[in-house]
Design a protein around this motif. Structure first.
Motif, short mmCIF file in Angstrom:
data_model
loop_
_atom_site.label_atom_id
_atom_site.label_comp_id
_atom_site.label_asym_id
_atom_site.label_seq_id
_atom_site.Cartn_x
_atom_site.Cartn_y
_atom_site.Cartn_z
N SER A 1 -7.04 3.23 -6.39
CA SER A 1 -6.95 4.57 -6.14
C SER A 1 -6.41 4.58 -4.82
O SER A 1 -7.03 4.42 -3.74
N ASN A 2 -5.37 5.17 -4.78
CA ASN A 2 -4.44 5.42 -3.07
C ASN A 2 -4.62 6.98 -2.83
O ASN A 2 -3.56 7.39 -2.49
N TYR B 1 -2.54 2.09 2.35
CA TYR B 1 -3.65 2.29 1.41
C TYR B 1 -4.42 1.05 1.23
O TYR B 1 -3.51 -0.06 0.56
N ALA C 1 2.95 -3.76 -6.67
CA ALA C 1 4.25 -2.79 -6.32
C ALA C 1 5.39 -3.96 -5.86
O ALA C 1 5.10 -4.23 -4.32
N THR D 1 3.91 -4.35 -1.69
CA THR D 1 2.45 -4.76 -1.47
C THR D 1 2.37 -5.66 -0.27
O THR D 1 3.04 -6.63 -0.38
N THR E 1 -0.57 -0.97 -0.03
CA THR E 1 0.63 -0.49 -0.33
C THR E 1 1.08 0.62 0.65
O THR E 1 0.04 1.23 1.43
N ASP F 1 2.60 3.37 -0.37
CA ASP F 1 2.70 4.92 -0.92
C ASP F 1 1.36 5.24 -1.64
O ASP F 1 0.34 4.76 -1.34
N ALA F 2 1.26 6.45 -2.13
CA ALA F 2 0.05 7.00 -2.34
C ALA F 2 -0.14 6.88 -4.06
O ALA F 2 -0.84 7.90 -4.62
N THR F 3 0.60 5.86 -4.67
CA THR F 3 0.60 5.83 -6.10
C THR F 3 -0.90 5.05 -6.39
O THR F 3 -1.17 4.08 -5.76
N THR F 4 -1.46 5.43 -7.59
CA THR F 4 -2.40 4.61 -8.04
C THR F 4 -2.22 3.71 -8.88
O THR F 4 -1.24 3.78 -9.72
N TYR F 5 -2.55 2.37 -8.78
CA TYR F 5 -2.22 1.25 -9.39
C TYR F 5 -3.30 0.46 -10.49
O TYR F 5 -4.52 0.77 -9.86
#
Length: 198
Positions: free
Chosen positions: A8-9, A17, A45, A49, A89, A91-95
């Protein structure tokens, strides 16, 4: 088998993050000695990453502890079972990180902890289950003190546990954590110290 780790970012340190991680199984593509995962298995990512290992030698000569983080650039870098890294990472994307391979069970030892007398080493939970940190530090009390530090990406600070106080006694699947050393040697995990209902 497949193990998925949710990253979770929602918050972070500066524009990065950050998560502390370790291999969640013996990855099918691992090419190093023993068991573990190559860095490519952590690549959530492409192009954004970033991975880091902890160099206690560097931290000792730096003005603050975060100078011990060293960038890992090669996707073929071997992350052995029981070792830890940091992953970030931009960005604020959750991976969701996925590893495919064989579950780790039975007795597991970390790579050798080289430092003694209250230094930091980064290790990780090798099992596809939680582990009982308090029980493990009792079993490993000749090698480490009963302390850990885990980076919390939500708060941008470390969660600390010392002498069964603070944080949780249970460390989750795929989590890496700092321990404070007493003597050189290995930190040994056993099935008896796994927890399945936390």
């Amino acid at each position: 088998a497949m193990v998925q780790t949710y990253l979770s970012n929602a918050a972070g340190s500066g524009s990065f993050y950050i998560h502390q991680l370790g291999p969640t199984l013996d990855d099918a593509g691992y090419t190093g000695s023993g068991t573990g995962a190559d860095l490519s298995a952590f690549n959530v990512a492409n192009g954004s990453t970033y991975a880091y290992y902890w160099d206690e030698n560097q931290a000792l000569s730096a003005p603050d502890y975060d100078q011990g983080w060293k960038n890992i650039s090669s996707l073929t870098y071997h992350v052995e079972t029981g070792a830890g890294i940091a992953l970030s990472t931009t960005d604020a994307t959750t991976y969701t990180m996925e590893m495919i391979g064989q579950f780790i069970t039975g007795n597991v030892s970390t790579p050798t902890l080289a430092f003694t007398q209250n230094h930091l080493e980064l290790i990780s939970n090798p099992y596809p289950s939680s582990i009982d940190f308090d029980a493990l530090t009792t079993a490993n009390n000749g090698v480490v003190n009963a302390k850990y530090w885990i980076w919390n990406p939500a708060s941008g600070s470390y969660i600390a546990r010392s002498g069964a106080t603070g944080g949780s006694q249970y460390i989750q699947v795929g989590q890496s954590f700092f321990v404070e050393t007493k003597a050189g040697g290995t930190f040994d995990f056993t099935n008896a110290n796994r927890a399945h209902s936390t």
